[in-house]
Motif scaffolding. Structure first.
Motif, PDB file in Angstrom:
ATOM      1  N   SER A   1      -8.943 -25.534 -24.045  1.00  0.00           N
ATOM      2  CA  SER A   1      -9.865 -25.003 -25.060  1.00  0.00           C
ATOM      3  C   SER A   1     -11.293 -25.484 -24.815  1.00  0.00           C
ATOM      4  N   GLN A   2     -11.456 -26.718 -24.327  1.00  0.00           N
ATOM      5  CA  GLN A   2     -12.796 -27.216 -24.017  1.00  0.00           C
ATOM      6  C   GLN A   2     -13.382 -26.476 -22.824  1.00  0.00           C
ATOM      7  N   ILE A   3     -12.571 -26.198 -21.815  1.00  0.00           N
ATOM      8  CA  ILE A   3     -13.039 -25.441 -20.653  1.00  0.00           C
ATOM      9  C   ILE A   3     -13.440 -24.032 -21.077  1.00  0.00           C
ATOM     10  N   ASP A   4     -12.625 -23.408 -21.910  1.00  0.00           N
ATOM     11  CA  ASP A   4     -12.961 -22.067 -22.392  1.00  0.00           C
ATOM     12  C   ASP A   4     -14.288 -22.077 -23.137  1.00  0.00           C
ATOM     13  N   GLU A   5     -14.506 -23.110 -23.954  1.00  0.00           N
ATOM     14  CA  GLU A   5     -15.764 -23.208 -24.708  1.00  0.00           C
ATOM     15  C   GLU A   5     -16.947 -23.414 -23.765  1.00  0.00           C
TER      16      GLU A   5
END
Length: 169
Positions: free
Chosen positions: A106-110
């Motif tokens: 989720s952090q990479i997607d953000e």
């Protein structure tokens, strides 16, 4: 300043700010090997090991993704995230200098979503988007330097992620 929520394009939930703890942990890297001393950074908000190094013969070495996932499983099974101080972990606001951070999906997607804003930014909005990216990184206990360090390590050691994407293009 333009405000964007820190919600990934494929998620309806905000990404939780990190609650980082650092310390030492004994971990068995191989099924028949001895437990080795590791220094760890553990995010109790997710919970997951963000960075870890094994210290063998006085030389630190970053753990690979499989070992990080195994270490995360062990810490979660022991419920370290419920009382990290009782396990000898101390809170930290940012990543220690020794740590090569990893990011959750989720952090990479953000970060990739914010990168998309940067690509499309005009001269008037680029500073706002950079500030937004820096705010997001601070919220998860990292700096732009940490993101670059993680990207460099991911490309050198691991190649593309499982789904073929790098941390940041």
């Amino acid at each position: 300043m333009i405000r964007f929520s820190n919600v990934s394009t494929d998620s309806d939930q905000p990404i939780a700010p990190a609650r980082l703890y650092e310390g030492h942990w004994r971990h068995q890297l191989h099924p028949y090997g001895d437990e080795l001393l590791c220094r760890v950074v553990f995010d109790i908000a997710e919970p997951r090991v963000v960075a870890a190094q094994v210290i063998e013969h006085s030389l630190p070495e970053d753990l690979g993704m499989t070992a990080l996932e195994d270490l995360t499983t062990r810490l979660v099974e022991a419920e370290v995230h419920r009382q990290p101080a009782a396990w000898g972990l101390a809170p930290c606001d940012t990543m220690p200098t020794w740590a090569t951070p990893t990011f959750s999906e989720s952090q990479i997607d953000e970060l990739q979503r914010l990168e998309g804003y940067l690509i499309e930014a005009s001269e008037e909005t680029i500073d706002d988007i950079l500030e937004l990216r820096d705010e997001f990184l601070r919220a998860i206990g990292m700096t732009p330097h940490d993101a670059c360090k993680a990207l460099r390590e991911a490309k050198n050691a691991h190649g593309p992620r499982k789904n073929g994407r790098y941390l940041v293009s």
